[in-house]
Design a protein around this motif. Structure first.
Motif, mmCIF file in Angstrom:
data_model
loop_
_atom_site.group_PDB
_atom_site.id
_atom_site.type_symbol
_atom_site.label_atom_id
_atom_site.label_comp_id
_atom_site.label_asym_id
_atom_site.label_seq_id
_atom_site.Cartn_x
_atom_site.Cartn_y
_atom_site.Cartn_z
ATOM 1 N N ASP A 1 33.803 34.413 50.008
ATOM 2 C CA ASP A 1 34.459 34.312 48.703
ATOM 3 C C ASP A 1 35.741 35.135 48.666
ATOM 4 N N GLU A 2 35.710 36.333 49.227
ATOM 5 C CA GLU A 2 36.907 37.174 49.255
ATOM 6 C C GLU A 2 38.024 36.496 50.039
ATOM 7 N N VAL B 1 39.622 33.830 47.892
ATOM 8 C CA VAL B 1 40.438 34.440 46.840
ATOM 9 C C VAL B 1 41.735 34.995 47.417
ATOM 10 N N ASN C 1 44.167 32.159 48.376
ATOM 11 C CA ASN C 1 44.812 31.523 47.229
ATOM 12 C C ASN C 1 45.810 32.435 46.527
ATOM 13 N N LEU C 2 45.497 33.716 46.412
ATOM 14 C CA LEU C 2 46.429 34.647 45.785
ATOM 15 C C LEU C 2 47.688 34.817 46.636
ATOM 16 N N LEU D 1 37.807 40.190 42.243
ATOM 17 C CA LEU D 1 36.771 39.162 42.106
ATOM 18 C C LEU D 1 36.157 39.178 40.707
ATOM 19 N N LEU E 1 38.498 37.676 38.156
ATOM 20 C CA LEU E 1 38.550 36.218 38.250
ATOM 21 C C LEU E 1 37.296 35.547 37.685
ATOM 22 N N ILE F 1 34.204 34.895 39.071
ATOM 23 C CA ILE F 1 33.787 33.855 40.015
ATOM 24 C C ILE F 1 32.485 33.212 39.539
ATOM 25 N N ALA G 1 33.660 31.105 44.927
ATOM 26 C CA ALA G 1 35.108 31.106 44.713
ATOM 27 C C ALA G 1 35.738 29.746 44.984
ATOM 28 N N LEU H 1 36.914 27.952 41.845
ATOM 29 C CA LEU H 1 37.975 28.467 40.983
ATOM 30 C C LEU H 1 39.147 27.496 41.025
ATOM 31 N N ASP I 1 43.213 29.770 37.318
ATOM 32 C CA ASP I 1 42.499 31.049 37.318
ATOM 33 C C ASP I 1 43.298 32.102 38.073
ATOM 34 N N TYR I 2 43.801 31.713 39.257
ATOM 35 C CA TYR I 2 44.594 32.633 40.062
ATOM 36 C C TYR I 2 45.939 32.922 39.395
#
Length: 195
Positions: free
Chosen positions: A45-46, A49, A52-53, A100, A103, A105, A110, A113, A117-118
């Motif tokens: 999941d990290e 994230v 995407n960030l 996290l 956001l 989750i 994730a 998402l 969201d991001y």
């Protein structure tokens, strides 16, 4: 050619199953599919994230590759895994956890998402007014600090990548001429130097 098909063909031709690590490493180059990134430090999941960030922080444009094109998330993951000592890892992990949580989750992970969201997270913290940023600093907001750190790491990794250094920035592997008092436009066509 897919790795699995190659292994089957080799096993059939030789008469036994190939299970040697060296054979697997040789066959890695046969695949036409893009290799899947397996993070060393980040959880699944990290990694989603961060990917995407970082893509929103340094997106691809018509003239420049994006952060994902030069493997910035992979670099950040390797850097955290190989360079940070235990105390730094704990602090870094707290920052990632706060991102996290911010956001929110979903239980499905994730992967569910959305872009918004991001984008909303980055707008809230990195595109905030000067006063709001001062407020985040004063209250030692972990999410704000973690996102600032992620942005700084992303820019650093991006600018120091080989692709950006050679293809985007002005690059001269053997500088031999010193010209004083000339403009950047005249010297490099307006590009910053790659170091």
């Amino acid at each position: 050619m897919k790795r699995r098909d190659a292994l089957k063909n080799i096993g059939a031709a030789i008469g036994y199953t190939v299970a040697l690590p060296s054979a697997f490493s040789l066959l890695q180059n046969c695949t036409s599919e893009k290799e899947k990134w397996i993070p060393l430090f980040f959880s699944a999941d990290e990694a989603i994230v961060i990917k995407n960030l970082v893509d929103l922080i340094l997106p691809k444009t018509d003239k420049t590759p994006g952060a994902l094109d030069v493997n910035v998330p992979q670099f950040i993951d390797l850097y955290a895994h190989n360079v940070y000592v235990e105390e730094e890892l704990e602090e870094y992990r707290l920052g990632i956890d706060s991102i996290l949580k911010a956001l929110a989750i979903p239980e499905t992970g994730a992967k569910d998402l959305k872009y918004e969201d991001y984008d909303n997270l980055l707008k809230k913290y990195l595109k905030a007014s000067k006063e709001k940023k001062q407020h985040y600093i004063a209250e030692e907001n972990i999410t704000f600090e973690a996102l600032m750190n992620l942005r700084n790491q992303s820019v650093w990794a991006y600018k120091t990548s080989k692709t950006i250094g050679k293809d985007v920035l002005a690059y001269d592997p053997i500088p031999a001429v010193q010209k004083g008092c000339i403009s950047v436009e005249e010297a490099t066509g307006g590009k910053a130097w790659s170091l």
